[in-house]
Structure formats: structure tokens, C-alpha cells
Design a protein around this motif. Structure first.
Motif, PDB file in Angstrom:
ATOM      1  N   ALA A   1       0.824  -1.212   0.000  1.00 52.57           N
ATOM      2  CA  ALA A   1       0.000   0.000   0.000  1.00 52.57           C
ATOM      3  C   ALA A   1       0.856   1.258   0.000  1.00 52.57           C
ATOM      4  CB  ALA A   1      -0.928  -0.008   1.210  1.00 52.57           C
TER       5      ALA A   1
ATOM      6  N   THR B   1       2.849   1.635  -3.294  1.00 55.61           N
ATOM      7  CA  THR B   1       1.987   2.065  -4.401  1.00 55.61           C
ATOM      8  C   THR B   1       1.671   3.549  -4.306  1.00 55.61           C
ATOM      9  OG1 THR B   1       1.005  -0.137  -4.537  1.00 55.61           O
ATOM     10  CG2 THR B   1      -0.217   1.662  -5.541  1.00 55.61           C
TER      11      THR B   1
ATOM     12  N   GLY C   1     -14.837  -0.927  -3.880  1.00 55.20           N
ATOM     13  CA  GLY C   1     -13.645  -0.118  -4.085  1.00 55.20           C
ATOM     14  C   GLY C   1     -13.939   1.349  -4.356  1.00 55.20           C
TER      15      GLY C   1
ATOM     16  N   THR D   1      -5.637   4.485  -3.243  1.00 50.84           N
ATOM     17  CA  THR D   1      -5.507   3.353  -4.176  1.00 50.84           C
ATOM     18  C   THR D   1      -4.535   2.311  -3.620  1.00 50.84           C
ATOM     19  OG1 THR D   1      -5.927   4.824  -6.044  1.00 50.84           O
ATOM     20  CG2 THR D   1      -4.900   2.697  -6.531  1.00 50.84           C
ATOM     21  N   GLY D   2      -3.439   2.768  -3.029  1.00 50.71           N
ATOM     22  CA  GLY D   2      -2.475   1.837  -2.455  1.00 50.71           C
ATOM     23  C   GLY D   2      -3.061   1.037  -1.310  1.00 50.71           C
TER      24      GLY D   2
ATOM     25  N   LEU E   1      -5.236  -1.610  -2.733  1.00 55.76           N
ATOM     26  CA  LEU E   1      -4.402  -2.682  -3.282  1.00 55.76           C
ATOM     27  C   LEU E   1      -3.773  -3.510  -2.169  1.00 55.76           C
ATOM     28  CD1 LEU E   1      -3.189  -3.967  -5.794  1.00 55.76           C
ATOM     29  CD2 LEU E   1      -1.330  -2.293  -5.698  1.00 55.76           C
TER      30      LEU E   1
ATOM     31  N   LEU F   1      -6.372  -5.961  -0.997  1.00 59.14           N
ATOM     32  CA  LEU F   1      -6.488  -7.071  -1.945  1.00 59.14           C
ATOM     33  C   LEU F   1      -5.308  -8.033  -1.813  1.00 59.14           C
ATOM     34  CD1 LEU F   1      -7.655  -5.062  -5.104  1.00 59.14           C
ATOM     35  CD2 LEU F   1      -9.044  -6.628  -3.729  1.00 59.14           C
ATOM     36  N   THR F   2      -4.137  -7.490  -1.533  1.00 61.44           N
ATOM     37  CA  THR F   2      -2.951  -8.335  -1.347  1.00 61.44           C
ATOM     38  C   THR F   2      -3.112  -9.253  -0.137  1.00 61.44           C
ATOM     39  OG1 THR F   2      -1.568  -6.601  -2.308  1.00 61.44           O
ATOM     40  CG2 THR F   2      -0.457  -8.309  -1.008  1.00 61.44           C
TER      41      THR F   2
END
Length: 562
Positions: free
Chosen positions: A39, A42, A251, A261-262, A265, A268-269
Motif C-alpha cells: 500500500a 503504491t 472499491g 488506491t495503495g 491494493l 487485496l494483497t
């Protein structure tokens, strides 16, 4: 300095468990940080801070290295936790088969014990990994964005709970599968054992019928298990894929409320790399391997020897062995292997036990060491029945080395000092020299080298076990053909070392030369026994004369113990 000895499978497993848990802690940090690192990296890259993003990824690599170091230590400790379980199960299965004559014991010994051992190891690793992953992911999600955690954690827990709910149905079907496995093994064994009679009488169709029904029952049981696997797939979809879909669907809403956004992500990771694989592994382990483990273990324990009574006595007076009318038979209907044997082994004695193969020499050794309980009469070790001693006191009083020497994966020092954990380097070196294992230890690579049991010969394994016994604080040493894979000179050096060690030495002799070195010799002859010196037995025992005559010793090389 007082030496504290820790013996017994329970204490060993406790220590192994503590070490396993301790080395699992370093894995939590990389699990918790990888989502945060993704995160932050990113967001840094999107903001144009390239080096800051690279620094976050570098930190992730560093913590991954820390986790790898912990994982390596975990795998090295796994054998200490698993192998004692297998050894105990094999002992129970064999004892139960000898007691009951159960034909299906072959299936339990050849397959089910291995299922339990392998599955137990797998369960330990999977549950450990699941706990580490869940703890790390929860910590990471809460530190990253509690709002993201609120969308991810509930469906994951629901899927996990549903998978647990399927276990009851799966348990019944696994039991049916194991029962079918045992029925098939028993039927096939009966038919294969009578192949000649079946062929001679032309009853092949009937034999096919006897084996065909168990085969079909086993196939049906396996098909039923496959249906349960389909239900587990549905549970995985709820716990593993639903959090991902929810996070993707929400989202835009999360981004509109300040989630970067990070961060999205990173969440999700956590789902894709952490929760989803962990859920799949633990469901497979609990739903298939776990049930097989619990049910197979239950069947082994139900059909094997009952639990031994708890040894409660913790005091002995020396280590004198006294047998009075000692009798032992393998089963109620079996002929006694030993029948009303009277024997006294005073402290400091050196006794060799000789006799034809299968006459009861190893049985006597097991009785002296408390591994078997007499069928009649009594046997006392230090004034106490050895089967009633605590495990710790028994281990401090006697040491038994069998024909098949046990060597485990670990360093040479760990193998040699197993019975004396705080042995010094000087003590280890002196024991190695006394037994004659110096060349072997040097070839392996020294005390710090790792032992690979499969690469050692039977004689080399015996040498390591003999050094281990020599270092033991136990004053009574019983060698049950423990030198049978050594040459005559190596055997002589080892036995002379034990004779000069102090305490009492009992040798179940593989060669008549061992008897010539002993102070006294016990000759087992059927249910009869004779005891005396070599010269006396040559005059009074025809069996001993035959044993001596069948071996052509070089008398000049044999030095009886003083």
C-alpha cells in the motif's frame, strides 16, 4: 554439579512444541507488513516518490528474509515432535496384535500408522501457518485501514465456520472409508494366503466374491468422500473469494471516503496472498487429513494395547536384578518363552546371555528393562518392579540398546548426548575413543556435523548408539545384540569399554566371543536355563558346548573381564 535429565516422550514433545511456537513468531512480522508495504509503496510511486516506494519494498524483502529464517528452524524442529508419536503407535499396534491375534493389524501397521504420522506432521504445519497468517493479516489490516478489515474479515470467518460445520458429515464417511480399508485388507490377506488351495479346488469364483464385495464397499466409501469435498469447495468460495469480490465491488465507495488506491491494493494483497491460501490449506487439512488423523488414531488406540498403568514409584535401591520364578508368554494361549526362571544379577556383574535364536534372550532383556510385564513370578530392579518405576527413574537406572540402533536426523553431538544433554566436549570425545567410533565421527565431519541416518550402515548406527549408551548415567547397561553388525574386533573394543565403565553389563550375545569375555554366562535352553563360568558350563551344559563348538574363536584374542 547436579545433572538434570529430561526423559520421556511427553517432556520431549513439550520442549519441541515450545521451540516450534517460538520459531513461528518471526513469520508474523512479514505476514503483517506485506499488505502495508504494498500500500505504502503504491501510494509513493503514484505520488512520484520513487525512492520512498523502493524503500518500502526493500523493507518487505528484509522481513521476508527474517520469516524464512524462522521457517527453516520450524522444519528442523518438526521431527522432534512427530517421530515419537509414530514410535508409540507402532509399539501399541504390535502389542495389540500379539495380544489379540487381530488380522487387520497389518493394515494399521503398514498404512494407518503412516497416515497418522504424516498427517500429524501436516496438521501441525498447516495449523501453525494458519494461526501465523490470520494473526499477521488481522494486525496488518487494522493498522492499514479498519474500514477495509470490516469488509474482508466477516465473510472470511463465515466461510471458515461453514467448513467446520461440514466436518461432522465428513467424519462418518471417513470412518466408513477406514472400515472398508481394513475389511479389504483382511479379505485379501485371507484369499492370497490360500491361493494354492483355491486353485486346487477350483473355487476361484468364490474367492473373487469374497474380495469383490470389500472392493466395492471401499469404492463406494471413496465416492461419498468426494461429495463432501464438493461441499468444502462451496465453503471456500464463501470464505476465500467472497471477500475479494466485496472489496472490488466496494472499491469506488471506499476511495470516495478517503481510502487511497495503495491501501485498497494492500487489502487485496492480504486477501489474495494471505487469507485465501491459508483458508484453502486449513480446510483441506481439517476436512480431509484432519478427519483421517482423528479417526485413524482412534481406531488404532481402540484396537491396540490398553494404556499402561501410570508408573508411580520414583525410588530404587541400587540396580541389582532379581528374578524369582519369572515367566513370560506372548499371549494367554502361547507357550511360555521363559518359564519359572530364577536369576540374580548383582551390581557390578558382567553377564552374557546365550542360546539359540528365538529362545527368549531379547524377551529377558525387555523384562529387565521394564519394556514387558511378566506373565508370572516377579522381577525386581533395585528392589522395585521396573514396570512400576517412573519413566525418569527407569531411564536413570538402566539403558537398553537393541539390535536395530536408532539414529535420528540431527547433529552428531545431539545423537551422542541424547541421554546426557549436558555432556561436555571432553566427555563426548572420551566416550567416542573408548567405544572405537573416532574414525566414524571424523568421517561424518565431527561433533557439529549433521547425521543423515539413511547414509549410515547398520554397524555405523550401532556405534553411535553404543557411544550414547556409554555416556548415559544409568549404571545398568543391556546390549541386546547391539554389536551384531560390527566386526569381531570392533565388538571386542566396545564390550571391553562397557566392562571397564563401571556398573553392571548384560550382553545378549551374538557371538560366543562375548560370552568368553563375560564374568558369568546364562544359557537359555527352551524353558530351562543354566548359569556359570565358561569352564563350568563347558562341563555341565551340552547346549553351551554345541554353541561354543559351532564357532571357531581365536582364543588368544579374547580377554575375559576381570
Amino acid at each position: 554439579m547436579k545433572r538434570e535429565l529430561e526423559y520421556g516422550a511427553l517432556s520431549l514433545r513439550k520442549r519441541a512444541t515450545v521451540k516450534l511456537v517460538a520459531w513461528s513468531v518471526p513469520e508474523i512480522l512479514p505476514t503483517a507488513i506485506y499488505g502495508v508495504a504494498v500500500a505504502r509503496a503504491t501510494d509513493s510511486f503514484l505520488a512520484g516518490h520513487v525512492w520512498q516506494g523502493i524503500a518500502w519494498l526493500g523493507g518487505l524483502v528484509a522481513t521476508a528474509g527474517l520469516g524464512a529464517a524462522g521457517a527453516r528452524q520450524v522444519y528442523t524442529r518438526l521431527g522432534d515432535l512427530v517421530e515419537p508419536v509414530r514410535d508409540d503407535l507402532v509399539r501399541r499396534v504390535v502389542a495389540g496384535a500379539l495380544r489379540t491375534g487381530d488380522d487387520s493389524a497389518v493394515a494399521r501397521l503398514n498404512r494407518q500408522v503412516e497416515i497418522v504420522r504424516d498427517t500429524y506432521a501436516g496438521l501441525v504445519m498447516v495449523l501453525r501457518s494458519f494461526a501465523v497468517t490470520l494473526f499477521g493479516v488481522l494486525a496488518g489490516l487494522l493498522s492499514l485501514a479498519p474500514m477495509v478489515a470490516a469488509f474482508v474479515v466477516p465473510p472470511f470467518l463465515i466461510g471458515f465456520a461453514l467448513s467446520l460445520g461440514v466436518l461432522g458429515m465428513a467424519a462418518d464417511r471417513v470412518r466408513a472409508s477406514l472400515q472398508a480399508d481394513e475389511d479389504l485388507a483382511a479379505s485379501a490377506g485371507m484369499v492370497f494366503g490360500g491361493v494354492r488351495d483355491i486353485t486346487a479346488t477350483g473355487t476361484e469364483e468364490y474367492a473373487e466374491f469374497l474380495v469383490g464385495e470389500p472392493i466395492e464397499a471401499q469404492a463406494s466409501a471413496e465416492r461419498a468422500l468426494a461429495k463432501v469435498a464438493a461441499l468444502r469447495t462451496l465453503c471456500f468460495a464463501v470464505g476465500g473469494w467472497l471477500p475479494l469480490l466485496i472489496l472490488l465491488a466496494t472499491g469506488p465507495w471506499l476511495v470516495g471516503r478517503g481510502v487511497s488506491t495503495g491501501t485498497l491494493l494492500g487489502g487485496l494483497t492480504y486477501v489474495l496472498i494471505g487469507l485465501q491460501p491459508a483458508l484453502g490449506q486449513v480446510m483441506a487439512a481439517l476436512g480431509d487429513s484432519g478427519l483421517r488423523y482423528v479417526i485413524t488414531l482412534g481406531r488404532i488406540l481402540d484396537t491396540s494395547q490398553p494404556d499402561e498403568p501410570v508408573r508411580a514409584i520414583d525410588a530404587v535401591q541400587g540396580h541389582r536384578v532379581n528374578a524369582q520364578r519369572l515367566t513370560f508368554a506372548y499371549g494367554q494361549a502361547a507357550e511360555p518363552v521363559l518359564d519359572r526362571l530364577d536369576l540374580t544379577i548383582p551390581e557390578g556383574d558382567h553377564l552374557a546371555v546365550v542360546g539359540p535364536s528365538g529362545i527368549g534372550k531379547s524377551t529377558l532383556a525387555a523384562l529387565i528393562c521394564g519394556m514387558l510385564t511378566p506373565s508370572g513370578g516377579r522381577l525386581l530392579l533395585g528392589g522395585v518392579p521396573p514396570t512400576e518405576l517412573t519413566t525418569e527413574r527407569l531411564a536413570e537406572t538402566r539403558v537398553l540398546i537393541p539390535q536395530e540402533a536408532y539414529v535420528f536426523s540431527g547433529t552428531v553431538e545431539e545423537n551422542l548426548s541424547y541421554l546426557l544433554p549436558d555432556a561436555t566436549t571432553d566427555e563426548l570425545s572420551a566416550a567416542v575413543d573408548a567405544i572405537g567410533a573416532t574414525a566414524l565421527i571424523q568421517r561424518i565431519g565431527g561433533l557439529g556435523a549433521v547425521v543423515k541416518p539413511a547414509e549410515l550402515s547398520a554397524g555405523e548406527r550401532q556405534l553411535i548408539a553404543l557411544v550414547r549408551a556409554y555416556l548415559s548415567p544409568a549404571p545398568l547397561v543391556v546390549l541386546d545384540e547391539a554389536t551384531c553388525f560390527l566386526d569381531a574386533e570392533a565388538e571386542r573394543q566396545a564390550e571391553v569399554a562397557f566392562a571397564q565403565r563401571g556398573g553392571t553389563l548384560v550382553v545378549i550375545a551374538h557371538r560366543i566371543s562375548s560370552a568368553l569375555r563375560a564374568r558369568r554366562i546364562l544359557v537359555l535352553d527352551g524353558n530351562k536355563a543354566a548359569i556359570g563360568t565358561h569352564q563350568a558350563l563347558m562341563r555341565s551344559s551340552s547346549l553351551y558346548r554345541d554353541l561354543h563348538g559351532n564357532w571357531d574363536p581365536i582364543i588368544s584374542q579374547i580377554q575375559p573381564a576381570s
